[in-house]
Structures are given as structure tokens and as C-alpha cells.
Scaffold this active site. Structure first.
Site, PDB file in Angstrom:
ATOM      1  N   LYS A   1      -9.502 -93.303 -54.963  1.00  8.28           N
ATOM      2  CA  LYS A   1      -8.183 -92.678 -54.831  1.00  8.28           C
ATOM      3  C   LYS A   1      -7.527 -92.338 -56.165  1.00  8.28           C
ATOM      4  O   LYS A   1      -6.736 -91.398 -56.241  1.00  8.28           O
ATOM      5  CB  LYS A   1      -7.258 -93.569 -53.998  1.00  8.28           C
ATOM      6  CG  LYS A   1      -7.690 -93.694 -52.543  1.00  8.28           C
ATOM      7  CD  LYS A   1      -6.699 -94.511 -51.732  1.00  8.28           C
ATOM      8  CE  LYS A   1      -7.136 -94.613 -50.280  1.00  8.28           C
ATOM      9  NZ  LYS A   1      -6.139 -95.345 -49.449  1.00  8.28           N
TER      10      LYS A   1
ATOM     11  N   ASN B   1      -5.676 -89.560 -51.370  1.00  5.55           N
ATOM     12  CA  ASN B   1      -6.618 -89.894 -50.294  1.00  5.55           C
ATOM     13  C   ASN B   1      -7.077 -88.649 -49.543  1.00  5.55           C
ATOM     14  O   ASN B   1      -7.872 -88.759 -48.612  1.00  5.55           O
ATOM     15  CB  ASN B   1      -5.998 -90.903 -49.313  1.00  5.55           C
ATOM     16  CG  ASN B   1      -5.019 -90.262 -48.349  1.00  5.55           C
ATOM     17  OD1 ASN B   1      -4.307 -89.321 -48.711  1.00  5.55           O
ATOM     18  ND2 ASN B   1      -4.969 -90.764 -47.128  1.00  5.55           N
TER      19      ASN B   1
ATOM     20  N   ASP C   1      -1.293 -91.303 -46.826  1.00  3.53           N
ATOM     21  CA  ASP C   1      -1.007 -92.696 -46.469  1.00  3.53           C
ATOM     22  C   ASP C   1       0.496 -92.946 -46.407  1.00  3.53           C
ATOM     23  O   ASP C   1       0.988 -93.643 -45.518  1.00  3.53           O
ATOM     24  CB  ASP C   1      -1.626 -93.654 -47.496  1.00  3.53           C
ATOM     25  CG  ASP C   1      -3.130 -93.786 -47.365  1.00  3.53           C
ATOM     26  OD1 ASP C   1      -3.633 -93.636 -46.230  1.00  3.53           O
ATOM     27  OD2 ASP C   1      -3.797 -94.036 -48.374  1.00  3.53           O
TER      28      ASP C   1
ATOM     29  N   ARG D   1       0.360-113.014 -56.089  1.00  2.97           N
ATOM     30  CA  ARG D   1      -0.351-114.208 -56.557  1.00  2.97           C
ATOM     31  C   ARG D   1      -0.347-114.386 -58.069  1.00  2.97           C
ATOM     32  O   ARG D   1      -0.822-115.400 -58.562  1.00  2.97           O
ATOM     33  CB  ARG D   1      -1.803-114.164 -56.062  1.00  2.97           C
ATOM     34  CG  ARG D   1      -1.943-114.229 -54.554  1.00  2.97           C
ATOM     35  CD  ARG D   1      -3.391-114.306 -54.136  1.00  2.97           C
ATOM     36  NE  ARG D   1      -3.546-114.301 -52.683  1.00  2.97           N
ATOM     37  CZ  ARG D   1      -3.486-115.382 -51.919  1.00  2.97           C
ATOM     38  NH1 ARG D   1      -3.248-116.559 -52.473  1.00  2.97           N
ATOM     39  NH2 ARG D   1      -3.642-115.291 -50.607  1.00  2.97           N
TER      40      ARG D   1
END
Length: 282
Positions: free
Chosen positions: A73, A94, A110, A158
Site C-alpha cells: 500500500k 489500496n 479503505d 504497545r
């Protein structure tokens, strides 16, 4: 005989892709008998050669468009003649439309696909939202939320590096983004809209933390389905938008851009996708 037109999805890995099922269902419903849609295993190193082959191969002139999945992409952008503002906003393409005069036009379906899938379930405005994860899909989710969320979006990540990336995307997209540690992700589930963009299994542990009266969950996965989080959400009576919804809505826009025909048959494409998933081993 109808004129031949070709389209395909590229990526690596690609064998799992439902795109051929969805696009072929659209061609059939639209009566586009001369159209074909295939899949090709193409990684970043092979992409330039593949595109060059479209220009000079035996099928030159018949190619109408390409769908791109990971890891292509962003890699495709330097190889294009032009990209839309939507694609530029998240630096991700995309969809490539191949014009008769040989130009390669990049777009991102998207982002509007996420918004359309939420709109279909009655979600047009929310006061706040939460995003689980910080990858490429998360940035597309932020772009869609720019037109949906009137308040703050909290991204649960994270690492400090991922947190910085999400805050930067928020600044670029005009979204107020607060970041929080993944260890506190259970608190995300109280938001009116939760968008889960994590890989399969990553959010399963949150299933036990679904509140008594959940809002709307948008889980971008479609296989395996339902995810543990989506199943728990539904059991509590919350609204769930799944990855197949996103896949179908973005494919609708791809079909319309590549063929110049519309509206694309959303219901027929969704039925084809559901039937194909039902045949896959669990």
C-alpha cells in the site's frame, strides 16, 4: 463478444484474499461478461516489474485496475502518476486505476469504506472513540473518524514509538488523539465506538472486559469470525461491524472506479463473501 478487461488483487500473502469473490460477483450482477479478476502473489521487490509487465505484455490495454493489500500500500506510491487526496492523507494506496492512456491513478477506498460500513449500522457521529492498535489500518480508521468523532480518540498501543506515530497521524488528519498503554486497553471498551485493528488473537483477552451495555464495535478482522471480542460484544447486546463489512464496502468503491459502472451491487457482493467464508475450514 464483450471487450476484455482485467483487474486483480496483489499482495503477499494473497491466497486468503476474498477480493476475487467479491469483484467477480459484482461483474456478474452488472452484466460485465468481458471482465476478469485474479490474484497474484507480489511482494515489494516484485511490484515494479509486475507493473512494467502490464504496460508491455500481451494483455497491455486490457488492464483496468488493481487492488493492493499488504505490503504494497505504501510501496506502490512512487510508481504511480497521481494519487488522490484521500490516499495522500494516510500515505496508503489500496486501489490503482489503470487508464486507457497508460496512467496509473492511486486511491484509498479503505477510509470511505470504514465510514460507509459504520453508516450502514447507523453510526454517523460519536462524541468519543477508541482505537485498538497502531498499524496501517489504524491510520485509515483515524482518517474515517475525522468525519465521525466530534471529540477525542484514544489509541491503545504497545510502545512509545507507536504512540508517537498515532499522535502524529492525528495532527495530520485533524483528529484529537490521546494515546494509552495497551495494558489499559480494557478501559477502551466503554467508548461509544471501539475500532479494533489488531491481528487475529491480539484482542481476545479483552472479551471478558466487555461492559454490560456496550456501544458499537468495529472489528476489522473477518477470518476467523466472530473474534472472541466480537462474540462477547454481541452477547452483551452491542452492535458489531465486522471486517467483511469493511471489505465489501471498500470493494464496492473499487468496482465503481475500475469499471466506471455503478452502483456496485453491495448485497450480492456481501452474499458472495459470506458464502465463500462459510466454505473455509474453521
Amino acid at each position: 463478444m464483450a471487450a476484455a478487461h482485467r483487474a486483480a488483487v496483489l499482495g503477499s500473502p494473497i491466497a486468503h484474499s476474498l477480493s476475487p469473490v467479491l469483484h467477480r460477483a459484482a461483474y456478474q450482477a452488472l452484466g460485465l461478461t468481458g471482465w476478469s479478476y485474479d490474484r497474484f502473489e507480489v511482494d515489494e521487490d516484485a511490484l515494479p516489474g509486475f507493473l512494467a509487465g502490464l504496460d508491455g505484455g500481451a494483455d497491455a490495454g486490457t488492464w483496468a485496475g488493481l487492488s493492493l493489500t499488504m505490503p504494497l500500500k505504501r510501496a506502490v506510491i512512487p510508481l504511480l502518476d497521481e494519487i488522490s487526496d484521500t490516499a495522500a492523507s494516510v500515505e496508503a494506496v489500496n486501489t490503482v486505476v489503470l487508464t486507457p492512456d497508460g496512467r496509473r491513478l492511486g486511491d484509498n477506498t479503505d477510509i470511505p469504506g470504514i465510514a460507509a460500513a459504520l453508516h450502514e449500522r447507523g453510526v454517523d457521529k460519536v462524541e468519543r472513540a477508541a482505537v485498538l492498535g497502531a498499524g496501517a489500518t489504524a491510520s485509515s480508521a483515524l482518517a474515517a473518524l475525522a468525519g465521525i468523532c466530534t471529540g477525542e480518540v484514544t489509541a491503545y498501543v504497545r510502545s512509545a514509538a507507536r504512540a508517537a506515530e498515532m499522535r502524529e497521524w492525528g495532527e495530520r488528519l485533524g483528529v484529537r488523539v490521546r494515546t494509552a498503554d495497551w495494558a489499559d486497553a480494557a478501559e477502551a471498551l466503554t467508548a461509544p465506538l471501539v475500532v479494533a485493528t489488531t491481528p487475529a488473537g491480539a484482542a481476545d483477552a479483552l472479551a471478558d472486559a466487555v461492559p454490560e451495555r456496550p456501544g458499537t464495535l468495529f472489528d476489522v478482522l473477518y477470518e476467523p469470525w466472530p473474534t472472541a471480542l466480537a462474540a462477547a460484544w454481541s452477547a452483551r447486546g452491542g452492535a458489531v461491524v465486522g471486517g467483511l463489512d469493511l471489505l465489501v464496502h471498500q470493494a464496492v468503491l473499487q468496482v465503481e472506479r475500475m469499471t466506471g459502472r455503478g452502483p456496485a451491487p453491495l448485497a450480492a457482493m456481501r452474499r458472495a463473501g459470506e458464502a465463500a467464508l462459510a466454505l473455509r475450514p474453521t
